[in-house]
Design an enzyme around this catalytic site. Structure first.
Site, mmCIF file in Angstrom:
data_model
loop_
_atom_site.group_PDB
_atom_site.id
_atom_site.type_symbol
_atom_site.label_atom_id
_atom_site.label_comp_id
_atom_site.label_asym_id
_atom_site.label_seq_id
_atom_site.Cartn_x
_atom_site.Cartn_y
_atom_site.Cartn_z
ATOM 1 N N HIS A 59 40.251 -31.262 58.260
ATOM 2 C CA HIS A 59 39.049 -31.998 57.865
ATOM 3 C C HIS A 59 39.030 -32.422 56.395
ATOM 4 O O HIS A 59 38.054 -33.030 55.951
ATOM 5 C CB HIS A 59 37.811 -31.136 58.157
ATOM 6 C CG HIS A 59 37.750 -29.939 57.255
ATOM 7 N ND1 HIS A 59 38.538 -28.838 57.455
ATOM 8 C CD2 HIS A 59 37.042 -29.709 56.131
ATOM 9 C CE1 HIS A 59 38.306 -27.961 56.500
ATOM 10 N NE2 HIS A 59 37.401 -28.466 55.680
ATOM 11 N N HIS A 74 37.001 -35.259 51.741
ATOM 12 C CA HIS A 74 36.399 -34.337 52.708
ATOM 13 C C HIS A 74 35.800 -35.155 53.846
ATOM 14 O O HIS A 74 34.851 -35.905 53.635
ATOM 15 C CB HIS A 74 35.331 -33.481 52.023
ATOM 16 C CG HIS A 74 35.045 -32.216 52.754
ATOM 17 N ND1 HIS A 74 34.300 -32.164 53.903
ATOM 18 C CD2 HIS A 74 35.438 -30.947 52.498
ATOM 19 C CE1 HIS A 74 34.228 -30.911 54.319
ATOM 20 N NE2 HIS A 74 34.919 -30.152 53.484
#
Length: 156
Positions: A59, A74
């Site tokens: 992620h 992110h």
């Protein structure tokens, strides 16, 4: 002072970092930069700068430039709890990447189906001076930005 252009890792609406609905990012605790609210669908997240991929999680990733500027991407908020669901990596930690190279395929609908925000903060790691980051006009105006377009410039 060196200036490092940082590219938008995904296409979408450019967002000022202080408008990210997560205090860790909006208050600049990780560093300063900007964010992109991605287009809905499956998107390729690219390297925002050229350098070494020093951290790769499903992620999130960090690319360290030759000038030691570390840029964190992110993918979504609180997405660590998905344990990789909705993310496909295309490179390995430690690889050299070129700005614009695909790093992760990001399935935005999977993140939204879990009730999470898919916004993509992009920050210069450990940057404590907000004035060292100059955002692109798209960020200031909340305009759409293409993947690979300049999101902000980091000064060191």
């Amino acid at each position: 002072m060196s200036r490092t252009p940082v590219l938008a890792p995904v296409a979408g609406r450019a967002v000022a970092l202080q408008d990210v609905p997560d205090p860790v990012f909006s208050a600049g605790m990780v560093g300063y930069g900007a964010a992109v609210d991605p287009r809905r669908g499956v998107v390729d997240a690219i390297a925002p700068v050229s350098g070494r991929l020093v951290k790769l999680m499903p992620h999130a990733y960090v690319v360290m430039t030759a000038d030691n500027v570390g840029v964190l991407v992110h993918l979504g908020l609180d997405t660590v709890g998905l344990n990789g669901e909705g993310f496909t990596t295309h490179v390995s930690q430690g690889d050299e990447v070129t700005a614009g190279q695909v790093v992760i395929t990001y399935e935005v609908p999977v993140v939204e189906a879990k009730g999470l925000n898919p916004i993509v903060p992009v920050v210069v790691m450990d940057e404590r001076e907000p004035g060292n980051v100059t955002v692109a006009e798209a960020v200031s105006t909340g305009a759409d930005i293409g993947a690979g377009a300049e999101l902000f410039t980091a000064g060191r």
